[in-house]
Motif scaffolding. Structure first.
Motif, mmCIF file in Angstrom:
data_model
loop_
_atom_site.group_PDB
_atom_site.id
_atom_site.type_symbol
_atom_site.label_atom_id
_atom_site.label_comp_id
_atom_site.label_asym_id
_atom_site.label_seq_id
_atom_site.Cartn_x
_atom_site.Cartn_y
_atom_site.Cartn_z
ATOM 1 N N ASP A 1 0.831 -1.213 0.000
ATOM 2 C CA ASP A 1 0.000 0.000 0.000
ATOM 3 C C ASP A 1 0.862 1.258 0.000
ATOM 4 O OD1 ASP A 1 -2.250 -1.507 -0.074
ATOM 5 O OD2 ASP A 1 -2.853 -1.166 2.007
ATOM 6 N N GLU A 2 1.925 1.248 0.787
ATOM 7 C CA GLU A 2 2.778 2.434 0.893
ATOM 8 C C GLU A 2 3.913 2.418 -0.122
ATOM 9 O OE1 GLU A 2 4.078 2.952 4.895
ATOM 10 O OE2 GLU A 2 2.042 2.912 5.728
ATOM 11 N N GLN A 3 4.118 1.252 -0.787
ATOM 12 C CA GLN A 3 5.163 1.117 -1.803
ATOM 13 C C GLN A 3 6.537 1.501 -1.249
ATOM 14 O OE1 GLN A 3 4.869 0.013 -5.442
ATOM 15 N NE2 GLN A 3 3.398 -1.008 -4.083
ATOM 16 N N VAL A 4 6.834 0.963 -0.062
ATOM 17 C CA VAL A 4 8.142 1.173 0.563
ATOM 18 C C VAL A 4 8.682 -0.176 1.027
ATOM 19 C CG1 VAL A 4 7.704 3.543 1.293
ATOM 20 C CG2 VAL A 4 7.042 1.656 2.794
ATOM 21 N N PRO A 5 9.993 -0.386 0.961
ATOM 22 C CA PRO A 5 10.569 -1.642 1.459
ATOM 23 C C PRO A 5 10.365 -1.760 2.968
ATOM 24 C CG PRO A 5 12.135 -0.447 0.070
ATOM 25 C CD PRO A 5 11.016 0.503 0.371
ATOM 26 N N GLY A 6 10.461 -2.987 3.453
ATOM 27 C CA GLY A 6 10.299 -3.218 4.884
ATOM 28 C C GLY A 6 11.098 -4.426 5.339
ATOM 29 N N VAL A 7 11.327 -4.500 6.640
ATOM 30 C CA VAL A 7 12.049 -5.619 7.254
ATOM 31 C C VAL A 7 11.202 -6.162 8.400
ATOM 32 C CG1 VAL A 7 14.140 -6.351 8.447
ATOM 33 C CG2 VAL A 7 14.276 -4.611 6.648
ATOM 34 N N HIS A 8 11.093 -7.480 8.453
ATOM 35 C CA HIS A 8 10.306 -8.116 9.507
ATOM 36 C C HIS A 8 11.112 -9.258 10.104
ATOM 37 C CE1 HIS A 8 6.785 -9.428 11.712
ATOM 38 N NE2 HIS A 8 6.924 -10.654 11.224
ATOM 39 N N VAL A 9 11.193 -9.291 11.428
ATOM 40 C CA VAL A 9 11.895 -10.369 12.132
ATOM 41 C C VAL A 9 10.877 -11.126 12.973
ATOM 42 C CG1 VAL A 9 13.715 -10.950 13.778
ATOM 43 C CG2 VAL A 9 14.029 -9.026 12.207
ATOM 44 N N SER A 10 10.878 -12.448 12.828
ATOM 45 C CA SER A 10 9.902 -13.248 13.570
ATOM 46 C C SER A 10 10.470 -14.631 13.859
ATOM 47 C CB SER A 10 8.597 -13.379 12.776
ATOM 48 O OG SER A 10 8.836 -14.057 11.548
ATOM 49 N N ARG A 11 9.819 -15.311 14.752
ATOM 50 C CA ARG A 11 10.212 -16.669 15.120
ATOM 51 C C ARG A 11 9.388 -17.654 14.307
ATOM 52 N NH1 ARG A 11 11.806 -17.829 21.276
ATOM 53 N NH2 ARG A 11 13.277 -19.534 20.900
ATOM 54 N N SER A 12 10.044 -18.689 13.792
ATOM 55 C CA SER A 12 9.369 -19.653 12.929
ATOM 56 C C SER A 12 8.348 -20.473 13.706
ATOM 57 C CB SER A 12 10.405 -20.581 12.285
ATOM 58 O OG SER A 12 9.771 -21.646 11.612
ATOM 59 N N THR A 13 7.185 -20.681 13.074
ATOM 60 C CA THR A 13 6.183 -21.557 13.673
ATOM 61 C C THR A 13 6.428 -23.020 13.313
ATOM 62 O OG1 THR A 13 4.738 -21.227 11.747
ATOM 63 C CG2 THR A 13 4.442 -19.744 13.631
ATOM 64 N N LEU A 14 7.272 -23.245 12.290
ATOM 65 C CA LEU A 14 7.579 -24.622 11.870
ATOM 66 C C LEU A 14 8.868 -25.129 12.497
ATOM 67 C CD1 LEU A 14 6.742 -24.420 8.048
ATOM 68 C CD2 LEU A 14 5.323 -25.331 9.874
ATOM 69 N N LEU A 15 9.851 -24.244 12.621
ATOM 70 C CA LEU A 15 11.142 -24.628 13.182
ATOM 71 C C LEU A 15 11.300 -23.923 14.523
ATOM 72 C CD1 LEU A 15 13.301 -24.270 9.958
ATOM 73 C CD2 LEU A 15 12.345 -26.373 10.909
ATOM 74 N N ALA A 16 10.879 -24.581 15.582
ATOM 75 C CA ALA A 16 10.874 -23.965 16.907
ATOM 76 C C ALA A 16 12.270 -23.473 17.280
ATOM 77 C CB ALA A 16 10.379 -24.972 17.944
ATOM 78 N N GLY A 17 12.324 -22.265 17.761
ATOM 79 C CA GLY A 17 13.590 -21.713 18.207
ATOM 80 C C GLY A 17 14.371 -20.979 17.141
ATOM 81 N N ARG A 18 13.959 -21.070 15.872
ATOM 82 C CA ARG A 18 14.696 -20.392 14.795
ATOM 83 C C ARG A 18 14.069 -19.040 14.518
ATOM 84 N NH1 ARG A 18 19.279 -22.635 14.802
ATOM 85 N NH2 ARG A 18 19.734 -21.676 12.775
#
Length: 479
Positions: A243-260
């Motif tokens: 919507d804003e047409q800007v790059p972004g960065v997201h950091v999250s914990r995997s739901t498939l690989l616990a702890g990663r």
């Protein structure tokens, strides 16, 4: 005199051919319409795009080849007329192979039915001759100059396709060998325009490996199908990016690989399309968490040390009849502790002038009576400690004798950075009448020291104290 090698065996040509990757993609669909065009315009049963190496010819494109050669997509070099185009570097025209000494023993005659042949060179983007575009007839045929000109004009298109294919193969190789996961796809919206899902157009092998989706068909699938439940966290991020047409960065914990932990860097490609690069940042995250623990432990120990110094000073000076100097020392130690807190939050790299000022004055519960004005300016650890102590002394004096000693007075604290110079102004207004102090104590000496460099100018005006500090920015930013 040694006999020169046929051009077909030239090491430089062979190396360029290997690097191009074109030998690994026989029967390329990008040439199908071109060989069909040659068959139709020249009225022949067979047309080929043949790539020649030391031992074989590979059909990058072909139409009308008999079996089993059509399925195999290549022949031994013993069955190749195109090798002679490579060796000669020019077109080869054969009206009747049985009558042509150059090719009459070639096994393409009995095994593929090649009797008449017209081939013109094709080249890599670097100019290396790699094979031929050829028209083939199973009976004698008299080729004309017009036939050769037509074939040469189509060969120009083949060369362009080879350039495009080489670029595509380089991209594909990079795409396949990237250690980062890569995906490209489109967001899916509901009737209200809210992003409710994401469809993967294409992902690379590293994406499946990193995310634990090795056995899942991701290409063409929806996020909700591949990783149920992941959309609640990531889809709002996708929506913001497209919507804003800007790059972004997201950091999250995997739901498939616990702890990663994974970091995804995303870039919009249009109103509803985007690409993402996925990296496993578990080790970095672990280091950051450990660093955070160590930082808090160091901060805790430093505070304990300062509290011990404060306690020792209090006990040592217990017999001093005048309590004011003892209390001033305790407050200065506390001001140092506050400055160290800011530095620890910034990994001891320095801090912003505004953060330092608000922390130093907020600790005295007077920040509501301070007007802070100034641009973002970062200073180093040494200057941070100096500024914290200096502001503490100014605020203490203002509380005792200046604008903050009554209910109406205020302080205007402003700073600017112009070129390589930093200027800070402490202006007190609406306080009691001020006068030049009759004596100067240690606090006055701290103020006079300023920020350790530059100048300090103090004026005791009728409306209140005015202090101006200046220093080269380079000095303030030193470690």
């Amino acid at each position: 005199m040694p006999v020169p090698l046929p051009h077909r065996l030239n090491p430089g040509r062979i190396a360029a051919l290997r690097r191009s990757g074109i030998l690994d993609e026989p029967g390329g669909a990008q040439y199908a319409h071109l060989v069909e065009l040659v068959r139709m315009m020249l009225g022949v049963p067979v047309a080929i795009v043949s790539i020649v190496d030391e031992h074989r010819q590979v059909f990058a494109g072909h139409s009308g080849l008999p079996e089993p050669w059509s399925s195999r997509g290549q022949t031994p070099i013993t069955h190749s007329f195109c090798q002679h185009v490579v060796d000669r570097g020019t077109a080869l025209s054969v009206n009747d192979a049985y009558a042509e000494p150059l090719v009459r023993d070639n096994l393409a005659i009995p095994d593929l039915g090649v009797v008449a042949y017209l081939g013109v060179p094709i080249r890599l983007p670097g100019g290396e001759l790699i094979g031929a575009l050829a028209a083939i007839n199973t009976r004698p045929h008299a080729w004309t100059a017009h036939d050769q000109r037509f074939l040469e004009s189509v060969a120009v298109i083949v060369d362009k396709e080879i350039r495009v294919g080489a670029s595509e193969r380089r991209y594909r190789t990079l795409f396949e060998q990237m250690r980062e996961g890569f995906y490209v796809g489109d967001v899916i919206r509901d009737g209200d325009g809210t992003v409710v899902d994401f469809r993967f157009d294409e992902v690379n092998p590293s994406f499946n490996r990193l995310t634990g989706l090795g056995g899942v068909q991701v290409n063409g699938a929806l996020l909700s199908e591949v990783v149920p439940g992941a959309g609640a966290e990531i889809l709002p991020v996708f929506e913001k990016i497209v919507d804003e047409q800007v790059p972004g960065v997201h950091v999250s914990r995997s739901t498939l690989l616990a702890g990663r932990w994974f970091e995804t860097r995303m870039t919009p490609l249009g109103p509803d399309r985007m690409i993402g690069f996925v990296s496993d940042v578990t080790e970095r995250r672990t280091r950051e968490e450990l660093q955070e623990v160590l930082k808090h432990e160091m901060s805790h120990r430093l505070k304990n040390t300062l509290m011990m110094v404060q306690a020792l000073a209090t006990q040592t000076l217990r017999a001093v009849p005048e309590r004011a100097p003892v209390e001033a020392l305790e407050e200065r130690i506390t001001a140092l502790s506050s400055a160290h807190d800011i530095l620890f939050d910034k990994n001891w790299e320095g801090a912003s002038v505004e953060a330092i000022s608000r922390a130093a004055l907020g600790r005295l519960c007077i920040d509501s009576r301070i007007d802070f004005r100034g641009p973002p300016v970062e200073i180093g650890p040494k200057a941070t400690l100096s500024l914290s102590l200096l502001l503490h002394e100014l605020a203490t004096n203002a509380l005792k004798y200046g604008a903050l000693s009554n209910d109406q007075g205020r302080v205007e604290l402003s700073w600017t950075q112009e070129g390589g110079d930093f200027l800070m102004i402490w202006r007190e207004v609406d306080g009691p009448a001020v006068m030049l102090p009759s004596r100067k104590g240690f606090g006055s000496k701290l103020i006079a020291m300023g920020l350790g460099s530059g100048s300090v100018k103090t004026e005791y005006l009728a409306e209140g104290l005015l202090l101006q500090l200046s220093s080269p920015v380079s000095h303030l930013q030193q470690a």
